[in-house]
Scaffold this motif. Structure first.
Motif, PDB file in Angstrom:
ATOM      1  N   LEU A 290      35.896   5.806   3.842  1.00 52.15           N
ATOM      2  CA  LEU A 290      36.550   7.017   4.297  1.00 52.15           C
ATOM      3  C   LEU A 290      37.516   7.373   3.158  1.00 52.15           C
ATOM      4  N   PRO A 291      38.270   6.532   2.322  1.00 53.92           N
ATOM      5  CA  PRO A 291      38.841   7.152   1.162  1.00 53.92           C
ATOM      6  C   PRO A 291      38.329   7.847   0.217  1.00 53.92           C
ATOM      7  N   LEU A 292      37.050   7.585   0.025  1.00 56.91           N
ATOM      8  CA  LEU A 292      36.149   8.511  -1.087  1.00 56.91           C
ATOM      9  C   LEU A 292      35.848   9.773  -0.467  1.00 56.91           C
ATOM     10  N   ARG A 293      35.698   9.670   1.078  1.00 55.31           N
ATOM     11  CA  ARG A 293      35.339  11.167   1.503  1.00 55.31           C
ATOM     12  C   ARG A 293      36.590  12.012   1.629  1.00 55.31           C
ATOM     13  N   LEU A 294      37.751  11.301   1.782  1.00 57.97           N
ATOM     14  CA  LEU A 294      39.176  12.177   1.507  1.00 57.97           C
ATOM     15  C   LEU A 294      39.105  12.780   0.124  1.00 57.97           C
TER      16      LEU A 294
ATOM     17  N   THR B 112      24.998  -4.655   6.400  1.00 59.86           N
ATOM     18  CA  THR B 112      25.379  -3.232   6.364  1.00 59.86           C
ATOM     19  C   THR B 112      24.379  -2.480   7.270  1.00 59.86           C
ATOM     20  N   PHE B 113      24.767  -1.197   7.638  1.00 63.84           N
ATOM     21  CA  PHE B 113      24.156  -0.259   8.335  1.00 63.84           C
ATOM     22  C   PHE B 113      23.145   0.733   7.752  1.00 63.84           C
TER      23      PHE B 113
ATOM     24  N   VAL C  68      27.574   6.185   3.056  1.00 66.79           N
ATOM     25  CA  VAL C  68      26.198   6.514   2.848  1.00 66.79           C
ATOM     26  C   VAL C  68      25.907   7.755   4.127  1.00 66.79           C
ATOM     27  N   ASP C  69      24.788   8.459   3.932  1.00 71.79           N
ATOM     28  CA  ASP C  69      24.733   9.470   4.931  1.00 71.79           C
ATOM     29  C   ASP C  69      23.442   9.120   6.012  1.00 71.79           C
ATOM     30  N   GLN C  70      22.899   7.885   6.123  1.00 66.27           N
ATOM     31  CA  GLN C  70      21.883   7.659   7.102  1.00 66.27           C
ATOM     32  C   GLN C  70      22.040   6.175   7.529  1.00 66.27           C
TER      33      GLN C  70
ATOM     34  N   GLY D 133      21.771   4.891  17.140  1.00 66.00           N
ATOM     35  CA  GLY D 133      22.500   4.197  18.102  1.00 66.00           C
ATOM     36  C   GLY D 133      23.762   3.530  17.239  1.00 66.00           C
ATOM     37  N   LEU D 134      23.855   3.628  16.052  1.00 65.30           N
ATOM     38  CA  LEU D 134      24.951   3.226  15.103  1.00 65.30           C
ATOM     39  C   LEU D 134      25.507   4.439  14.351  1.00 65.30           C
ATOM     40  N   GLU D 135      25.478   5.485  14.923  1.00 68.21           N
ATOM     41  CA  GLU D 135      25.710   6.847  13.922  1.00 68.21           C
ATOM     42  C   GLU D 135      27.215   6.780  13.404  1.00 68.21           C
TER      43      GLU D 135
END
Length: 438
Positions: free
Chosen positions: A48-52, A283-284, A326-328, A332-334
């Motif tokens: 999240l900090p990177l997205r911010l 990881t997901f 990541v973006d994928q 069920g784990l979105e």
């Protein structure tokens, strides 16, 4: 109208079986929710900090982190993640808390440039998040996790390029609250080899861990900072596992035997990890879970859990979702509200509540406590003052202060060449007077 009861029997049987299956599945989902109430999740990696930074330039005044909808992480989703995607309203009145390692990641392209400044800014944004929102709390110890009654926030650095090959910088990060560091991201550092060498061309001839890299590992042990081997090459991982006195983590990796991606952990390293008492936090990220398979869902993730359990045991596993990194993600784990779907799937596969309590939190807590014990046992050791050889880090942005060019001080106000006889005699006279007076 055909009323033959024997012809209706198969349909009635199917209906009964469907009802039973629904009730069993509901019971499992409820059991997963209850288990997560008793053992709140510690997630090893969230970006999240990177997205911010990317979306808002770290301007927290411009957003409401409780309901932010441009990311897959917000406070509301973190809270609902404790009780499952279907049961967000159950949060109210329940005493459940999430523990999240926030990644303070900066791009590999910042290596040999301003990676240290950028990392400090990411640490700053995490700390300000915890100051602004009362639901969040920054913690730095295993006991702090146990005592927290909020969404506990911990800090992890993703990529050793953030320390600019400086043990002093590493120590300063620890003082600021950083409790793990990934030795590499998708680029080699001067002292550790990445699993993604083809992405960047930094230090291409490095193999595994250099001599200075070993110093980094030992200093992290002394400090009490967890060593994260996600993104490192297999050679690096094997070398670290041989020399580290403390357990290590893979904060967001999966099983190589299930998906042969370079980010994932091969079986021989899983066996060494078991001896080390470390963990893989699965990881997901779809790309490293499925290796190109079209259908990627919760069952795909559970396959990695099953394999790691088979090779290294259930005590070697945790969860590192990599949300907002990541973006994928699997069906069920979105987002961060849906962890319980995975726990329910593992319950269906026969995982015990004790094993899942370990997966959710106890395994990571054990590692954290053992890392702190190694730190406490190292109290008599002094700070490591070794420096990386200058020849290994020469670049235009790095000043070498150990061998500066010789410069003649301007004793007199103006001197453009060799001193004249008059200047020399004058300097000698001043020196004699100084000695007499003192």
């Amino acid at each position: 109208m055909n009323s033959d009861p024997m012809k209706l029997f198969p349909w009635l049987l199917l209906l009964i079986l469907d009802v039973l299956a629904f009730r069993i599945d509901k019971s499992i989902r409820e059991k997963a929710v209850e288990l997560m109430k008793q053992a709140p999740l510690i997630d090893g990696h969230n970006d999240l900090p990177l997205r911010l930074r990317i979306l808002y330039q770290n301007r927290l005044s411009k957003i409401n982190l409780k309901i932010l909808n441009t990311t897959v992480t917000n406070i509301q989703k973190l809270q609902s993640g404790h009780v499952g995607a279907q049961s967000m309203n159950l949060w109210f009145g329940l005493s459940m808390f999430l523990f999240q390692f926030w990644s303070v990641y900066v791009l590999c392209s910042a290596q040999n440039k301003d990676a240290v400044r950028l990392t400090l800014e990411q640490i700053d944004v995490v700390k300000r998040m915890c100051q602004i929102y009362p639901e969040l709390e920054l913690v730095t110890t295993s006991q702090g996790i146990a005592d927290s009654k909020k969404i506990a926030c911990l800090i992890g650095i993703e990529g050793g390029h953030s320390i600019d090959s400086s043990l002093a910088t590493l120590r300063m990060y620890y003082d600021l609250g950083v409790r793990y560091m990934s030795l590499t991201h998708t680029c080699n550092t001067p002292w550790a080899e990445s699993s993604s060498k083809q992405v960047h061309n930094f230090y291409p001839n490095l193999n595994g861990l250099s001599s200075f890299g070993k110093e980094v590992v030992m200093e992290m042990n002394r400090l009490g900072m967890m060593i994260d081997l996600s993104h490192t090459s297999d050679s690096t991982s094997r070398m670290v596992l041989r020399i580290s006195k403390a357990p290590v983590i893979f904060s967001h990796s999966s099983a190589f035997s299930v998906c042969n991606h370079s980010r994932n952990v091969p079986d021989d390293i899983l066996r060494s990890l078991k001896k080390n008492n470390g963990i893989v936090m699965v990881t997901f990220y779809t790309k490293v879970l499925a290796c190109g398979r079209e259908v990627v869902n919760v069952a795909t993730v559970a396959d990695h859990f099953d394999h790691i359990k088979k090779i290294a045991g259930s005590k070697s596993i945790g969860i590192g979702g990599d949300y907002d990194g990541v973006d994928q993600f699997p069906e069920g784990l979105e987002d961060v509200s849906k962890y319980s779907a995975l726990i329910a799937e593992l319950l269906r596969r026969g995982w015990t509540e004790r094993e899942l309590t370990g997966v959710l939190r106890e395994n990571l807590l054990r590692v954290f406590k053992e890392v702190e014990k190694v730190r406490n046992d190292s109290k008599s050791m002094n700070e490591n003052e070794n420096e990386i050889p200058q020849r290994e880090v020469q670049n235009s942005c790095r000043l070498d202060l150990r061998n500066p060019p010789l410069q003649t001080a301007n004793v007199l106000p103006i001197s453009y060449g060799s001193p004249s006889v008059v200047q020399t005699l004058g300097l000698m006279f001043i020196t004699v007077i100084y000695i007499i007076l003192h």
